[in-house]
Write a protein that holds these residues in place. Structure first.
Motif, mmCIF file in Angstrom:
data_model
loop_
_atom_site.group_PDB
_atom_site.id
_atom_site.type_symbol
_atom_site.label_atom_id
_atom_site.label_comp_id
_atom_site.label_asym_id
_atom_site.label_seq_id
_atom_site.Cartn_x
_atom_site.Cartn_y
_atom_site.Cartn_z
ATOM 1 N N UNK A 462 1.134 9.300 7.401
ATOM 2 C CA UNK A 462 2.482 9.753 7.757
ATOM 3 C C UNK A 462 2.690 11.244 7.576
ATOM 4 N N UNK A 463 1.736 11.912 6.903
ATOM 5 C CA UNK A 463 1.826 13.352 6.662
ATOM 6 C C UNK A 463 3.180 13.713 6.040
ATOM 7 N N UNK A 464 3.434 13.143 4.860
ATOM 8 C CA UNK A 464 4.716 13.329 4.180
ATOM 9 C C UNK A 464 4.739 14.674 3.456
ATOM 10 N N UNK A 465 5.750 15.463 3.720
ATOM 11 C CA UNK A 465 5.993 16.714 3.002
ATOM 12 C C UNK A 465 7.400 16.674 2.427
ATOM 13 N N UNK A 466 7.473 16.728 1.108
ATOM 14 C CA UNK A 466 8.754 16.727 0.402
ATOM 15 C C UNK A 466 9.618 15.514 0.772
ATOM 16 N N UNK A 467 8.957 14.395 1.040
ATOM 17 C CA UNK A 467 9.684 13.163 1.321
ATOM 18 C C UNK A 467 9.970 12.889 2.778
ATOM 19 N N UNK A 468 9.504 13.754 3.683
ATOM 20 C CA UNK A 468 9.802 13.587 5.114
ATOM 21 C C UNK A 468 8.502 13.414 5.895
ATOM 22 N N UNK A 469 8.477 12.422 6.765
ATOM 23 C CA UNK A 469 7.301 12.160 7.597
ATOM 24 C C UNK A 469 7.206 13.210 8.706
ATOM 25 N N UNK A 470 6.077 13.922 8.722
ATOM 26 C CA UNK A 470 5.871 14.952 9.730
ATOM 27 C C UNK A 470 5.149 14.411 10.968
ATOM 28 N N UNK A 471 4.476 13.260 10.838
ATOM 29 C CA UNK A 471 3.784 12.649 11.966
ATOM 30 C C UNK A 471 4.788 11.861 12.800
ATOM 31 N N UNK A 472 5.111 12.366 13.977
ATOM 32 C CA UNK A 472 6.125 11.711 14.813
ATOM 33 C C UNK A 472 5.618 10.398 15.393
ATOM 34 N N UNK A 473 4.308 10.168 15.347
ATOM 35 C CA UNK A 473 3.751 8.916 15.854
ATOM 36 C C UNK A 473 3.797 7.819 14.792
ATOM 37 N N UNK A 474 4.107 8.187 13.557
ATOM 38 C CA UNK A 474 4.151 7.215 12.458
ATOM 39 C C UNK A 474 5.539 6.594 12.400
ATOM 40 N N UNK A 475 5.610 5.258 12.386
ATOM 41 C CA UNK A 475 6.887 4.546 12.353
ATOM 42 C C UNK A 475 7.075 3.923 10.965
ATOM 43 N N UNK A 476 7.876 4.542 10.092
ATOM 44 C CA UNK A 476 8.039 4.012 8.739
ATOM 45 C C UNK A 476 8.583 2.581 8.716
ATOM 46 N N UNK A 477 9.403 2.249 9.706
ATOM 47 C CA UNK A 477 9.989 0.909 9.713
ATOM 48 C C UNK A 477 8.917 -0.173 9.825
ATOM 49 N N UNK A 478 7.797 0.159 10.449
ATOM 50 C CA UNK A 478 6.734 -0.832 10.667
ATOM 51 C C UNK A 478 5.492 -0.563 9.836
ATOM 52 N N UNK A 479 5.293 0.680 9.390
ATOM 53 C CA UNK A 479 4.018 1.054 8.777
ATOM 54 C C UNK A 479 4.115 1.498 7.318
ATOM 55 N N UNK A 480 5.305 1.509 6.749
ATOM 56 C CA UNK A 480 5.456 2.087 5.406
ATOM 57 C C UNK A 480 5.623 1.041 4.307
#
Length: 559
Positions: A462-480
């Motif tokens: 997800x390439x998280x920086x300071x709590x925010x996902x920088x990878x726009x292809x990553x879907x936290x609702x399904x992958x986190x």
């Protein structure tokens, strides 16, 4: 050089500014800053305007260089000590004399230690704003080759215009906080930094029909400079006036006894309405510097007045009692200086809110900024990994040493009931999660930061920086959804199971107190990858929804 100064700040604030705010005036000129009456490193006497509005580049602090144009001289007259440099020792004397038109004449003199005149500067027709406020000593920059700045000997102030209000003395007891739970009173007194020769104990006294009675004695805790008192079998059926008593030694060998008063309120079992006042994020400066209430929120008089109007039964401070860079910048090391930096900021909180905390039960818990983090994923107390991605804190754990974290927690939580399980976490960092049972209300005090897993480690894709996902292809609702992730940790979950089933002590309602919420729905503009854009966004009118926003996952707030 001419830009190194030693001398006096005069006229900071005034009758229209709270004296506690004026006590903060330093470093950069701004309206109500007064004037500087100084001798420079080249031995020149000067009186500078310290009330000019100057540009402050950060909404967090007022560090950075001060240019000559920011502090223009109030007189073009030259006054120079012979020799072109400041002697190793010099006596500085300032005389302010009122004129018939309400203005002032200032006479600044430099003398030898024996009183022989060296130079004198006279400036007439100074507006009263330069003389109607507080006074302070000034040491600006460092003489060439030095490391400690200027030192000052005995300082005397006298005259018909001087006003001394002993009620404004701050210390040596700076504030108190207390809780009362199931008949157990715990109260912590916050002290200033004390020296090795100072007294290390204080006593807690209550007022009875026979006079003041000592009910507990406490010992100073090093680094946090806190003294905690404990009294069991407390009679909570009535109000008890109390006072903390401390004997302060002076440099001349004498001693003075100080009393800090308050009231332990009776437990309000008979009230049909239980009022809680909740606070968080007590910032005092936001970038537009004025040394008055247009630029500094401290000491939050309007807020405290409003809270007093509602006369709450219970206070809850949910975190960020301090911000590490607020007003004066931040110092992360060495340990002792970092703790003093924190205490400087914490003492402002004490000075502002002690009128509330001295006479009603209070729960205060530290959040991320209190322990000098932007965001905090405690990961069970481990140490952060330096150099991890863009932010060490993304690796999980604590950036600051465990001694620092424990000192912060002692200042804010040592008056809470004993922890459910006092076993420290990694690095010896202490815990404070507990329950407070008061007047039929049972509070669970939680530490939702301390065991929290770092998303940047568990979700590298997800390439998280300071709590925010920088990878726009990553879907936290399904992958986190990571099964090994923790929010509260197993120990606190065991505590919560116990607390949820415990309805003893006439409990009729339960309240969970935490730093952050457990679930959060956040939105940002479609092209934003973090909340850094939020301060620049337009505030939409009531009833209107921002256009183009999308749902996002904020790992800091558990979204």
């Amino acid at each position: 050089t001419d830009r190194t100064w030693a001398g006096f700040l005069v006229g900071a604030g005034g009758p229209h500014v709270d004296y506690r705010l004026s006590a903060l005036v330093q470093h950069r000129p701004a309206p109500d800053g007064g004037m500087l009456c100084v001798v420079t490193g080249t031995g020149r006497l000067a009186i500078y305007d310290f009330s000019r509005r100057s540009r402050v580049g950060s909404p967090w602090h007022i560090l950075g260089p001060v240019s000559a144009k920011d502090t223009p001289a109030l007189s073009s007259t030259k006054a120079q000590i012979p020799g072109g440099k400041l002697p190793p020792r010099v006596r500085l004397h300032l005389l302010l004399r009122s004129q018939p038109d309400g203005k002032y004449t200032a006479v600044l003199s430099a003398l030898t230690p024996q009183g022989k005149p060296l130079a004198q500067l006279k400036v007439p027709d100074l507006p009263a704003q330069y003389a109607d406020g507080s006074v302070a000593l000034v040491s600006h920059l460092t003489p060439r080759g030095g490391k400690l700045g200027y030192w000052f000997g005995p300082w005397r102030i006298w005259g018909s215009k001087v006003r001394v209000d002993r009620k404004r003395r701050n210390g040596p007891i700076l504030a108190t906080q207390y809780t009362l739970s199931r008949g157990m009173l715990k109260l912590t007194a916050q002290m200033p930094p004390l020296g090795p020769e100072d007294e290390k104990t204080a006593v807690l006294q209550v007022k009875t029909s026979q006079g003041w009675k000592t009910v507990a004695q406490g010992t100073l805790r090093p680094l946090s400079y806190t003294i905690t008192f404990r009294v069991s079998d407390w009679d909570s059926s009535r109000n008890w006036p109390y006072r903390v008593v401390y004997r302060l030694r002076h440099a001349d060998g004498s001693a003075e006894t100080f009393y800090y008063p308050g009231t332990i309120r009776r437990e309000p079992w008979d009230k049909e309405e239980f009022v809680i006042a909740a606070f968080s994020c007590q910032k005092i400066f936001t970038g537009d510097l004025h040394w008055n209430h247009q630029g500094i929120w401290f000491p939050h008089n309007d807020l405290i007045k409003a809270v007093k109007y509602h006369d709450p039964d219970f206070l809850f401070f949910a975190g960020d009692q301090v911000y590490e860079g607020d007003l004066t910048g931040v110092q992360y090391q060495p340990l002792q200086m970092a703790v003093l930096d924190y205490l400087d900021k914490w003492y402002r909180w004490c000075w502002a809110f002690r009128e509330l905390t001295r006479d009603r039960p209070t729960v205060t818990i530290p959040d991320d900024h209190d322990v000098y983090h932007g965001n905090l994923w405690g990961a069970g107390g481990k140490r952060t990994r330096p150099g991890f991605g863009q932010r060490a804190q993304d690796s999980g754990g604590y950036k600051m040493p465990p001694e620092f974290v424990n000192a912060v927690q002692a200042t804010q939580t040592s008056h809470l009931p004993d922890p459910y399980d006092p076993t420290p976490v990694l690095q010896g960092i202490t815990v404070y999660y507990t329950q407070v049972d008061y007047a039929g209300v049972s509070f669970a005090v939680l530490e939702d930061r301390k065991w929290k897993s770092p998303p940047a480690v568990l979700l590298p894709e997800g390439k998280v920086i300071n709590g925010w996902f920088q990878n726009r292809e990553f879907d936290p609702a399904l992958q986190a959804d990571v099964r090994s992730a923790h929010l509260l940790g197993p120990r606190q979950l065991r505590f919560l199971r116990h607390w949820a089933q415990d309805w003893s002590h006439r409990t009729w309602i339960k309240v969970a107190l935490s730093q952050t919420i457990f679930a959060n729905v956040a939105t940002l503009p479609a092209d934003a990858t973090s909340d850094a854009v939020v301060p620049r966004l337009r505030t939409v009118p009531v009833g209107e929804y921002p256009q183009g926003d999308r749902l996002v996952a904020d790992c800091d707030s558990n979204g």
